[in-house]
Design an enzyme around this catalytic site. Structure first.
Site, PDB file in Angstrom:
ATOM      1  N   PRO A   6       9.249  12.430  -2.593  1.00 48.68           N
ATOM      2  CA  PRO A   6      10.654  12.796  -2.711  1.00 48.68           C
ATOM      3  C   PRO A   6      11.148  12.878  -4.152  1.00 48.68           C
ATOM      4  CG  PRO A   6      10.441  10.567  -1.847  1.00 48.68           C
ATOM      5  CD  PRO A   6       9.075  11.161  -1.882  1.00 48.68           C
ATOM      6  N   ASN A   7      11.948  13.884  -4.371  1.00 50.14           N
ATOM      7  CA  ASN A   7      12.646  14.150  -5.629  1.00 50.14           C
ATOM      8  C   ASN A   7      11.751  14.646  -6.755  1.00 50.14           C
ATOM      9  OD1 ASN A   7      15.268  13.444  -4.645  1.00 50.14           O
ATOM     10  ND2 ASN A   7      14.616  11.316  -4.741  1.00 50.14           N
ATOM     11  N   ARG A  14      16.284  16.089 -13.244  1.00 47.36           N
ATOM     12  CA  ARG A  14      16.791  14.718 -13.127  1.00 47.36           C
ATOM     13  C   ARG A  14      16.185  13.807 -14.193  1.00 47.36           C
ATOM     14  NH1 ARG A  14      12.531  11.919  -9.385  1.00 47.36           N
ATOM     15  NH2 ARG A  14      13.709  10.015  -9.597  1.00 47.36           N
ATOM     16  N   TYR A  19      11.552  11.550 -17.172  1.00 49.32           N
ATOM     17  CA  TYR A  19      10.579  12.503 -16.648  1.00 49.32           C
ATOM     18  C   TYR A  19      10.333  13.718 -17.532  1.00 49.32           C
ATOM     19  CZ  TYR A  19      11.159   9.711 -12.460  1.00 49.32           C
ATOM     20  OH  TYR A  19      11.197   8.664 -11.578  1.00 49.32           O
ATOM     21  N   ASN A  71       1.557  11.004  -5.494  1.00 48.81           N
ATOM     22  CA  ASN A  71       2.706  10.403  -6.153  1.00 48.81           C
ATOM     23  C   ASN A  71       3.748  10.238  -5.051  1.00 48.81           C
ATOM     24  OD1 ASN A  71       5.046   9.774  -7.488  1.00 48.81           O
ATOM     25  ND2 ASN A  71       4.651  11.133  -9.216  1.00 48.81           N
ATOM     26  N   ALA A  74       9.696   7.362  -4.521  1.00 50.91           N
ATOM     27  CA  ALA A  74      10.336   6.104  -4.123  1.00 50.91           C
ATOM     28  C   ALA A  74       9.690   5.464  -2.903  1.00 50.91           C
ATOM     29  CB  ALA A  74      11.824   6.332  -3.867  1.00 50.91           C
ATOM     30  N   HIS A  77       7.506   2.091  -2.970  1.00 48.92           N
ATOM     31  CA  HIS A  77       8.008   0.722  -2.987  1.00 48.92           C
ATOM     32  C   HIS A  77       8.331   0.146  -1.612  1.00 48.92           C
ATOM     33  CE1 HIS A  77       8.012   1.848  -7.113  1.00 48.92           C
ATOM     34  NE2 HIS A  77       8.911   2.787  -6.871  1.00 48.92           N
ATOM     35  N   ASP A  84      -0.356   2.943   5.611  1.00 50.92           N
ATOM     36  CA  ASP A  84      -1.231   3.007   6.773  1.00 50.92           C
ATOM     37  C   ASP A  84      -1.933   4.365   6.878  1.00 50.92           C
ATOM     38  OD1 ASP A  84      -0.532   0.421   7.396  1.00 50.92           O
ATOM     39  OD2 ASP A  84       0.759   0.969   9.098  1.00 50.92           O
ATOM     40  N   GLU A  96      -3.225   6.726  -6.532  1.00 45.16           N
ATOM     41  CA  GLU A  96      -1.766   6.796  -6.686  1.00 45.16           C
ATOM     42  C   GLU A  96      -1.444   7.088  -8.141  1.00 45.16           C
ATOM     43  OE1 GLU A  96       0.765   3.889  -4.635  1.00 45.16           O
ATOM     44  OE2 GLU A  96       1.572   3.441  -6.616  1.00 45.16           O
ATOM     45  N   HIS A  98       1.907   7.980 -11.004  1.00 46.15           N
ATOM     46  CA  HIS A  98       3.341   8.061 -11.315  1.00 46.15           C
ATOM     47  C   HIS A  98       3.491   8.640 -12.708  1.00 46.15           C
ATOM     48  CE1 HIS A  98       4.412   5.833  -7.762  1.00 46.15           C
ATOM     49  NE2 HIS A  98       3.384   5.040  -8.035  1.00 46.15           N
ATOM     50  N   LEU A  99       4.448   9.513 -12.874  1.00 49.94           N
ATOM     51  CA  LEU A  99       4.686  10.136 -14.178  1.00 49.94           C
ATOM     52  C   LEU A  99       5.151   9.105 -15.199  1.00 49.94           C
ATOM     53  CD1 LEU A  99       6.507  13.344 -12.911  1.00 49.94           C
ATOM     54  CD2 LEU A  99       4.202  13.236 -13.879  1.00 49.94           C
ATOM     55  N   SER A 100       6.032   8.220 -14.769  1.00 48.54           N
ATOM     56  CA  SER A 100       6.564   7.195 -15.677  1.00 48.54           C
ATOM     57  C   SER A 100       5.796   5.889 -15.483  1.00 48.54           C
ATOM     58  CB  SER A 100       8.055   6.964 -15.395  1.00 48.54           C
ATOM     59  OG  SER A 100       8.228   6.362 -14.121  1.00 48.54           O
ATOM     60  N   ARG A 105      10.063  -0.203 -15.781  1.00 46.70           N
ATOM     61  CA  ARG A 105      11.372   0.225 -15.268  1.00 46.70           C
ATOM     62  C   ARG A 105      12.005  -0.880 -14.428  1.00 46.70           C
ATOM     63  NH1 ARG A 105      10.893   6.015 -12.846  1.00 46.70           N
ATOM     64  NH2 ARG A 105      13.160   5.772 -12.883  1.00 46.70           N
ATOM     65  N   ARG A 109      10.707  -1.307  -8.814  1.00 47.38           N
ATOM     66  CA  ARG A 109       9.617  -0.334  -8.986  1.00 47.38           C
ATOM     67  C   ARG A 109       8.286  -1.006  -9.331  1.00 47.38           C
ATOM     68  NH1 ARG A 109      12.031   4.745  -9.085  1.00 47.38           N
ATOM     69  NH2 ARG A 109      14.188   4.719  -9.789  1.00 47.38           N
TER      70      ARG A 109
END
Length: 147
Positions: A6-7, A14, A19, A71, A74, A77, A84, A96, A98-100, A105, A109
């Site tokens: 998402p996002n 954003r 990002y 990725n 959200a 978390h 699963d 997995e 993540h960009l950041s 943060r 997170r």
């Protein structure tokens, strides 16, 4: 298979301080180009819904993908359902990304519900993290083949 949650389709719009200004399309082009340079065909997917991400993970299983880079956004978390689904694909190594740097943060997170189902987690390197994840999958699969 590269799955974005998402996002992530709003990257470049954003929170540019976190990002950056590259758009999601720019990042997808980068991923495609880099994976092709390394001799891989990549399927790029994005969903803002948990069920869509789970459907992608199940498709990876039924279509015999060699690996998954995810990725989860959200959902990282709090999604035991995605955890699963990754765990259910135990034959498909998943990384997995993540960009950041999620550990630098907000406190919420710092915990990933999905990473324990993966072979590893990469965060904080922007779009290059996808290439790092691919390199990790290549190494993992090569080592698995040698055993």
């Amino acid at each position: 298979m590269v799955i974005n949650g998402p996002n992530l389709n709003m990257v470049g719009v954003r929170e540019k301080g976190i990002y950056g200004t590259k758009t999601f399309s720019d990042i997808c082009r980068y991923i495609k180009d880099e994976f092709e340079k390394r001799g891989h065909v990549v399927t790029l997917l994005q969903s803002n819904s948990e069920g869509g991400i789970i459907d992608f993970l199940q498709t990876a299983y039924f279509e015999n993908y060699d690996g998954v880079i995810i990725n989860p956004g959200a959902y990282t978390h709090y999604s035991y359902a995605i955890h699963d689904a990754i765990k259910g694909n135990s034959e498909i190594p998943t990384v997995e990304i993540h960009l950041s740097n999620v550990h630098a943060r907000e406190e919420f997170r710092h915990i990933s519900r999905t990473a324990p189902a993966c072979i590893g987690q990469i965060c904080g390197f922007g779009e290059f993290g996808y290439v790092m994840a691919l390199m990790a999958l290549e190494n993992y699969l090569e080592n698995k083949k040698d055993k």
